[in-house]
Design a protein around this motif. Structure first.
Motif, PDB file in Angstrom:
ATOM      1  N   CYS A 246      -6.370  49.585   6.460  1.00  0.00           N
ATOM      2  CA  CYS A 246      -5.963  50.759   5.685  1.00  0.00           C
ATOM      3  C   CYS A 246      -4.627  51.051   6.211  1.00  0.00           C
ATOM      4  O   CYS A 246      -4.185  51.065   7.356  1.00  0.00           O
TER       5      CYS A 246
ATOM      6  N   SER B 152      -1.619  53.952   6.387  1.00  0.00           N
ATOM      7  CA  SER B 152      -1.371  55.386   6.132  1.00  0.00           C
ATOM      8  C   SER B 152       0.251  55.647   6.467  1.00  0.00           C
ATOM      9  O   SER B 152       0.831  54.952   7.085  1.00  0.00           O
ATOM     10  N   HIS B 153       0.788  56.599   5.376  1.00  0.00           N
ATOM     11  CA  HIS B 153       2.270  56.445   5.359  1.00  0.00           C
ATOM     12  C   HIS B 153       2.619  57.665   4.697  1.00  0.00           C
ATOM     13  O   HIS B 153       1.726  58.201   3.850  1.00  0.00           O
TER      14      HIS B 153
ATOM     15  N   ASP C  65      -3.624  54.185  -0.146  1.00  0.00           N
ATOM     16  CA  ASP C  65      -3.934  55.145  -1.281  1.00  0.00           C
ATOM     17  C   ASP C  65      -3.154  55.138  -2.503  1.00  0.00           C
ATOM     18  O   ASP C  65      -3.996  55.388  -3.672  1.00  0.00           O
TER      19      ASP C  65
ATOM     20  N   TYR D  25     -10.803  55.301   7.586  1.00  0.00           N
ATOM     21  CA  TYR D  25      -9.567  55.312   8.656  1.00  0.00           C
ATOM     22  C   TYR D  25     -10.307  55.463   9.966  1.00  0.00           C
ATOM     23  O   TYR D  25      -9.722  55.052  10.924  1.00  0.00           O
TER      24      TYR D  25
ATOM     25  N   VAL E 161      -6.010  50.079  11.168  1.00  0.00           N
ATOM     26  CA  VAL E 161      -5.390  50.991  10.411  1.00  0.00           C
ATOM     27  C   VAL E 161      -3.781  50.721  10.736  1.00  0.00           C
ATOM     28  O   VAL E 161      -3.442  50.790  12.103  1.00  0.00           O
TER      29      VAL E 161
ATOM     30  N   MET F 263      -0.178  52.423  10.568  1.00  0.00           N
ATOM     31  CA  MET F 263       0.398  54.014  10.356  1.00  0.00           C
ATOM     32  C   MET F 263       1.862  53.755  10.386  1.00  0.00           C
ATOM     33  O   MET F 263       2.412  53.497  11.731  1.00  0.00           O
TER      34      MET F 263
END
Length: 126
Positions: free
Chosen positions: A8, A10-11, A48, A93, A100, A102
């Motif tokens: 996954c 994340s940003h 996402d 997450y 993950v 990030m």
């Protein structure tokens, strides 16, 4: 029992209407995924913007190249799926078998990180 690993990402979105207009974050994730695949094999990837319905429709419902904050955005069925997906993100997450990524820094060629913070978009991670 073999299973498909999940990665996954994340940003922060770099603009209110597009998360990564120059592809900087996508290239960074691509480099990291190459290393993961080399070490661990295949992965399913969750990002996402690409995996959850965004507000990418004009008022008439036609697809648009950027997200919208005014009229239009998503069909009602897409909105239901979007809200359901938001409620499930924690499972992606926080699962112990999920890798993950990030992304915590602005791209080196990003014009004005302070302007981004003032835009009301998601604040960058410390």
């Amino acid at each position: 029992f073999p299973f498909l690993r999940i990665a996954c990402c994340s940003h922060c979105w770099l603009q209110p209407d597009h998360p990564d207009p120059r592809g900087h974050n996508l290239r960074a994730v691509g480099r990291a995924l190459k290393l993961l695949v080399k070490s661990f094999g295949r992965f399913a990837v969750f990002i996402d913007f690409m995996c959850i319905h965004q507000r990418c429709r004009g008022a008439g419902g036609a697809p648009q190249p950027r997200t919208h904050t005014d009229e239009g955005g998503r069909y009602p069925a897409e909105d239901v799926l979007f809200k359901r997906a938001l409620g499930s993100l924690g499972a992606f997450y926080s699962h112990p078998e999920t890798f993950v990524f990030m992304l915590t820094a602005f791209p080196p060629d990003y014009d004005d990180p302070a302007r981004y913070r003032r835009s009301g978009n998601t604040a960058p991670y410390p």
